[in-house]
Structure formats: C-alpha cells, structure tokens
Design a protein around this motif. Structure first.
Motif, mmCIF file in Angstrom:
data_model
loop_
_atom_site.group_PDB
_atom_site.id
_atom_site.type_symbol
_atom_site.label_atom_id
_atom_site.label_comp_id
_atom_site.label_asym_id
_atom_site.label_seq_id
_atom_site.Cartn_x
_atom_site.Cartn_y
_atom_site.Cartn_z
ATOM 1 N N ALA A 1 52.947 14.982 -21.379
ATOM 2 C CA ALA A 1 52.072 14.932 -20.202
ATOM 3 C C ALA A 1 51.107 16.108 -20.189
ATOM 4 O O ALA A 1 49.913 15.940 -19.918
ATOM 5 C CB ALA A 1 52.913 14.911 -18.920
ATOM 6 N N ARG A 2 51.613 17.292 -20.487
ATOM 7 C CA ARG A 2 50.765 18.494 -20.443
ATOM 8 C C ARG A 2 49.625 18.392 -21.444
ATOM 9 O O ARG A 2 48.490 18.775 -21.156
ATOM 10 C CB ARG A 2 51.620 19.741 -20.717
ATOM 11 C CG ARG A 2 50.836 21.055 -20.734
ATOM 12 C CD ARG A 2 50.227 21.332 -19.371
ATOM 13 N NE ARG A 2 49.520 22.587 -19.337
ATOM 14 C CZ ARG A 2 48.226 22.726 -19.626
ATOM 15 N NH1 ARG A 2 47.502 21.684 -19.998
ATOM 16 N NH2 ARG A 2 47.656 23.913 -19.535
ATOM 17 N N SER A 3 49.908 17.841 -22.625
ATOM 18 C CA SER A 3 48.870 17.740 -23.657
ATOM 19 C C SER A 3 47.768 16.759 -23.263
ATOM 20 O O SER A 3 46.667 16.820 -23.799
ATOM 21 C CB SER A 3 49.486 17.326 -24.994
ATOM 22 O OG SER A 3 49.921 15.981 -24.948
ATOM 23 N N ALA A 4 48.041 15.881 -22.303
ATOM 24 C CA ALA A 4 47.059 14.878 -21.885
ATOM 25 C C ALA A 4 46.361 15.233 -20.570
ATOM 26 O O ALA A 4 45.524 14.469 -20.094
ATOM 27 C CB ALA A 4 47.744 13.521 -21.751
ATOM 28 N N MET A 5 46.704 16.385 -19.981
ATOM 29 C CA MET A 5 46.066 16.791 -18.729
ATOM 30 C C MET A 5 44.658 17.328 -19.001
ATOM 31 O O MET A 5 44.438 17.994 -20.015
ATOM 32 C CB MET A 5 46.893 17.873 -18.020
ATOM 33 C CG MET A 5 48.186 17.381 -17.430
ATOM 34 S SD MET A 5 47.881 16.250 -16.070
ATOM 35 C CE MET A 5 49.481 15.468 -15.944
ATOM 36 N N PRO A 6 43.710 17.056 -18.107
ATOM 37 C CA PRO A 6 42.346 17.571 -18.292
ATOM 38 C C PRO A 6 42.323 19.099 -18.307
ATOM 39 O O PRO A 6 43.070 19.742 -17.554
ATOM 40 C CB PRO A 6 41.587 17.046 -17.072
ATOM 41 C CG PRO A 6 42.441 15.987 -16.468
ATOM 42 C CD PRO A 6 43.840 16.251 -16.893
ATOM 43 N N ALA A 7 41.490 19.661 -19.141
ATOM 44 C CA ALA A 7 41.404 21.123 -19.280
ATOM 45 C C ALA A 7 41.013 21.801 -17.977
ATOM 46 O O ALA A 7 41.440 22.919 -17.699
ATOM 47 C CB ALA A 7 40.412 21.480 -20.390
ATOM 48 N N GLU A 8 40.220 21.140 -17.152
ATOM 49 C CA GLU A 8 39.717 21.758 -15.918
ATOM 50 C C GLU A 8 40.671 21.614 -14.730
ATOM 51 O O GLU A 8 40.429 22.135 -13.650
ATOM 52 C CB GLU A 8 38.344 21.191 -15.544
ATOM 53 C CG GLU A 8 38.345 19.723 -15.142
ATOM 54 C CD GLU A 8 38.343 18.739 -16.322
ATOM 55 O OE1 GLU A 8 38.344 17.534 -16.050
ATOM 56 O OE2 GLU A 8 38.351 19.166 -17.487
#
Length: 173
Positions: free
Chosen positions: A36-43
């Motif tokens: 999940a964390r790897s797919a969260m938006p950077a902003e």
C-alpha cells in the motif's frame, strides 16, 4: 473506502486488484502495508498512516481479519475526546477522576504506569483478563486529544460495550 479513495486518488477496485496481483491475501500485515505504501501518491500527507488504513481495509475485505481485530488476532477498541488542557493536565485529570477505579466492566486494573515522550503523555495499566489500556494525551494546538486505546481483547463481542465505557469515562472529564 471513500476516504481511502479520496486520499489516494485510487478507486477501491484498483486497490483490490493491486493487492490481489501481489498475492496479498497470503502475506503478513507488514508486507501488505508495504504494498500500500509503495502505491500512495508522493504528495499525500501522512502516507504511512494511509498505508496502514488501506492495508487494514484490504485485510477486512479479504476476510483476513474482522473490524476491531489487530494483525495479531486479538481485538482492540479506542475512544477519544478533545480537552481544553495541556497534555500533562489532561493526564492528571484522568488520574484524578478515574485513577482510583477498582474495576472496569468487571475487570480489575493493575497498577498504572505513567510515562512521557517528546510528543505525548501516557497513563497505562493492564486489566485482569481483558488486555491492556493506554490513555494518551497528544497536544492539538491549544487543546489536547485524550485517547483511550484498549487492546488485547480475546474476541470482538464486547467491543461496543467497551467503547461506550471508555467514552463515558472521557465524558466525565
């Protein structure tokens, strides 16, 4: 799921497809959080929190856990209230009002342990036969969020009864 969808910009169906493509149903909680964390938006603000929430939602969706159940298999419940006090005064208010209680829903509290970190103040105690309780005070500007987190419940049958208990004690402050 709407909050997760708004925060992440990804529909729930997309999340499910991502988790299933990575065979998340056979993974542990930490590994699901990493997906999940790897797919969260950077902003995104608080992406680690959103990754936890998304992983838990998927675990519930996939039948890996039920609402209120931790990744360890036990159950937890929480309640909170905002008070117009600083964090140490909020813990003192809890101690003065509820520190001498001899039972919580029929369970005897163990001796309390106080502690303090840079960000929070705590009042912790075990409940005989009913897990552990942590009362935490976190500053929120001029106020403090006082939260009761109760974990280690054997099952989810009494979660709402415990939630009502903790909310009623918070309401007395």
């Amino acid at each position: 799921m709407p909050a997760i969808e708004r925060a992440s910009g990804r529909g729930w169906g997309e999340w499910v497809a991502l988790f299933e493509a990575r065979r998340a149903g056979a993974l542990g909680h930490g590994e699901i959080v990493r997906i999940a964390r790897s797919a969260m938006p950077a902003e995104l603000q608080n992406p680690d929190w959103w990754a936890q929430a998304t992983a838990i939602a998927y675990e519930q969706h996939a039948g890996l856990r039920v609402p209120g159940q931790s990744s360890r298999g036990d159950f937890r419940v929480s309640a909170s209230r905002t008070l117009p006090l600083d964090r140490d005064a909020a813990i003192e208010a809890w101690a003065a009002t509820h520190g001498a209680r001899t039972e919580h829903l029929g369970h005897t509290p163990g001796p309390p342990r106080r502690s303090r970190t840079e960000k929070r103040s705590f009042w912790r105690f075990a409940l005989d036969g009913a897990g552990r309780v942590e009362v935490s005070a976190t500053p929120k500007g001029e106020k403090t969020s006082l939260g009761v987190n109760h974990d280690g419940l054997a099952d989810g049958e009494r979660i709402e009864e415990w939630r009502a208990h903790w909310k009623s004690l918070l309401a007395e402050l």
